[in-house]
Design a protein around this motif. Structure first.
Motif, PDB file in Angstrom:
ATOM      1  N   TRP A  73       0.774  -1.113   0.131  1.00  0.00           N
ATOM      2  CA  TRP A  73       0.074  -0.057   0.007  1.00  0.00           C
ATOM      3  C   TRP A  73       0.676   1.215  -0.035  1.00  0.00           C
ATOM      4  CZ3 TRP A  73      -3.450   1.950   4.685  1.00  0.00           C
ATOM      5  CH2 TRP A  73      -4.342   2.892   4.210  1.00  0.00           C
ATOM      6  N   HIS A  74       1.897   1.360   0.882  1.00  0.00           N
ATOM      7  CA  HIS A  74       2.652   2.487   0.800  1.00  0.00           C
ATOM      8  C   HIS A  74       3.367   2.673  -0.455  1.00  0.00           C
ATOM      9  CE1 HIS A  74       6.080   4.743   2.902  1.00  0.00           C
ATOM     10  NE2 HIS A  74       5.194   5.268   3.117  1.00  0.00           N
ATOM     11  N   LEU A  75       3.973   1.711  -1.035  1.00  0.00           N
ATOM     12  CA  LEU A  75       4.474   1.779  -2.249  1.00  0.00           C
ATOM     13  C   LEU A  75       3.517   2.305  -3.371  1.00  0.00           C
ATOM     14  CD1 LEU A  75       7.022   1.451  -4.092  1.00  0.00           C
ATOM     15  CD2 LEU A  75       6.311  -1.147  -4.402  1.00  0.00           C
ATOM     16  N   HIS A  76       2.236   1.697  -3.310  1.00  0.00           N
ATOM     17  CA  HIS A  76       1.283   2.327  -4.344  1.00  0.00           C
ATOM     18  C   HIS A  76       1.078   3.544  -4.304  1.00  0.00           C
ATOM     19  CE1 HIS A  76      -2.695   1.257  -6.490  1.00  0.00           C
ATOM     20  NE2 HIS A  76      -1.814   1.727  -7.268  1.00  0.00           N
ATOM     21  N   LEU A  77       1.041   3.927  -2.885  1.00  0.00           N
ATOM     22  CA  LEU A  77       0.869   5.609  -2.891  1.00  0.00           C
ATOM     23  C   LEU A  77       1.850   6.270  -3.478  1.00  0.00           C
ATOM     24  CD1 LEU A  77      -0.329   5.501   0.991  1.00  0.00           C
ATOM     25  CD2 LEU A  77      -1.547   6.681  -0.858  1.00  0.00           C
ATOM     26  N   THR A  78       2.927   6.014  -3.878  1.00  0.00           N
ATOM     27  CA  THR A  78       3.930   6.776  -4.542  1.00  0.00           C
ATOM     28  C   THR A  78       3.531   6.709  -6.016  1.00  0.00           C
ATOM     29  OG1 THR A  78       5.585   4.897  -4.736  1.00  0.00           O
ATOM     30  CG2 THR A  78       5.702   6.183  -2.635  1.00  0.00           C
ATOM     31  N   PHE A  79       2.926   5.845  -6.487  1.00  0.00           N
ATOM     32  CA  PHE A  79       2.628   5.767  -7.897  1.00  0.00           C
ATOM     33  C   PHE A  79       1.251   6.511  -7.974  1.00  0.00           C
ATOM     34  CE2 PHE A  79       5.571   2.375  -7.465  1.00  0.00           C
ATOM     35  CZ  PHE A  79       5.982   2.029  -9.049  1.00  0.00           C
ATOM     36  N   THR A  80       1.159   8.145  -7.925  1.00  0.00           N
ATOM     37  CA  THR A  80       0.142   8.949  -7.746  1.00  0.00           C
ATOM     38  C   THR A  80      -1.005   8.567  -8.715  1.00  0.00           C
ATOM     39  OG1 THR A  80       1.297  10.634  -8.772  1.00  0.00           O
ATOM     40  CG2 THR A  80       1.553  10.366  -6.513  1.00  0.00           C
ATOM     41  N   ARG A  81      -0.662   8.371  -9.933  1.00  0.00           N
ATOM     42  CA  ARG A  81      -1.642   8.383 -11.048  1.00  0.00           C
ATOM     43  C   ARG A  81      -2.268   7.051 -10.803  1.00  0.00           C
ATOM     44  NH1 ARG A  81      -1.727  12.011 -15.049  1.00  0.00           N
ATOM     45  NH2 ARG A  81       0.010  13.501 -15.178  1.00  0.00           N
ATOM     46  N   SER A  82      -1.635   5.842 -10.948  1.00  0.00           N
ATOM     47  CA  SER A  82      -2.151   4.531 -10.620  1.00  0.00           C
ATOM     48  C   SER A  82      -3.098   4.413  -9.380  1.00  0.00           C
ATOM     49  CB  SER A  82      -1.226   3.503 -10.621  1.00  0.00           C
ATOM     50  OG  SER A  82      -1.634   2.508 -10.269  1.00  0.00           O
ATOM     51  N   TYR A  83      -2.667   5.062  -8.164  1.00  0.00           N
ATOM     52  CA  TYR A  83      -3.460   5.108  -6.927  1.00  0.00           C
ATOM     53  C   TYR A  83      -4.562   6.074  -7.041  1.00  0.00           C
ATOM     54  CZ  TYR A  83      -4.602   4.756  -2.218  1.00  0.00           C
ATOM     55  OH  TYR A  83      -5.132   4.657  -0.643  1.00  0.00           O
TER      56      TYR A  83
END
Length: 275
Positions: A73-83
């Motif tokens: 989850w924490h990593l996904h938050l850095t993929f801002t468009r994807s998240y």
């Protein structure tokens, strides 16, 4: 069991793809590298992360992710468009935020309870137990929390052996060594003891590495807040940066100390409606 509405929501989340097929370095590969996981284990964690997002949407009280799920989850938050666009806007139709913990014993107790509830909710909705190698016990979840970000270019990391068998072997070896030393005037037994000591330590580390690899092959705190689901914003705690979540309710956690648990929570109300 899932309602028809929940089935549609889960289908959308399950179909959501975190790996960009055009990327040379994909999300799952980054997740694997940054956590020292096998790629197979990283893929399994991603599936569990999607299930956590679903549970965050359907929970009426609150849910807390495991540390492995929290890392995804924490990593996904850095993929801002994807998240924010791909997942929150286009897939689940709501924003799920990541917030810092307030800390304290009350937060620790609450999110320990949330984590227990998450396991029950998981079984109720997916009709299976959450995998133990990704969702550990409460004791492990809230005690194995001493994490730091370390550069492998500057430091060597050596896995600690499990102490029980190692100490038992060393205790027996020390006892035998004293017996031999008392029966002999030679120092050769001291040298033999030191050599065997080194071999036992090396064997312990090697076995730990094999066990870890097997867990990876077998499949080996933060929280969220959801806009549009009611409630206010509260907090959870993340092992690295102290983040939490809630989804229309309260969230966050503080582990047993209330400030360094590496845990998280997510609570939601009316979040299973999709768009």
């Amino acid at each position: 069991m899932l309602t028809a509405e929940q089935t549609q929501l889960w289908d959308r989340i399950n179909r959501f793809e975190l790996d960009d097929p055009n990327a040379a370095f994909k999300f799952s590969e980054r997740l694997s590298r940054e956590n020292g996981w096998s790629i197979q284990y990283a893929h399994r964690v991603i599936v569990e992360y999607k299930k956590f997002i679903f549970l965050c949407c359907v929970s009426e009280k609150g849910v807390t992710p495991s540390d492995a799920v929290d890392q995804a989850w924490h990593l996904h938050l850095t993929f801002t468009r994807s998240y924010w666009v791909g997942l929150c806007r286009d897939t689940i139709g709501r924003e799920i935020h990541h917030n810092p913990t307030k800390g304290g014993e009350s937060e620790a107790t609450k999110y320990d309870s949330f984590y227990t509830g998450t396991s029950k909710l998981y079984f109720e909705h997916f009709n299976e137990l959450s995998p133990a190698d990704i969702w550990p016990t409460n004791e492990a979840r809230f005690s194995e929390i001493n994490f730091q970000r370390v550069s492998l270019d500057n430091y060597w990391l050596i896995r600690k052996p499990k102490p029980t068998k190692t100490f038992a072997l060393l205790g027996g070896l020390i006892l035998l060594s004293f017996m031999f030393i008392q029966a002999s005037d030679s120092d050769i037994f001291i040298l033999i003891f030191l050599a065997v000591f080194v071999l036992i330590i090396a064997f312990s580390y090697q076995k730990e590495g094999r066990d870890s690899d097997k867990r990876d092959r077998d499949g080996s705190g933060s929280g969220c807040s959801t806009a549009g689901c009611g409630g206010d914003s509260d907090s959870g705690h993340h092992g690295h940066s102290g983040h939490g979540c809630h989804s229309g309710g309260h969230s966050g956690c503080g582990g047993h100390s209330g400030c360094s648990s590496g845990c998280s929570g997510c609570s939601s109300s009316g979040c299973s409606s999709g768009h």
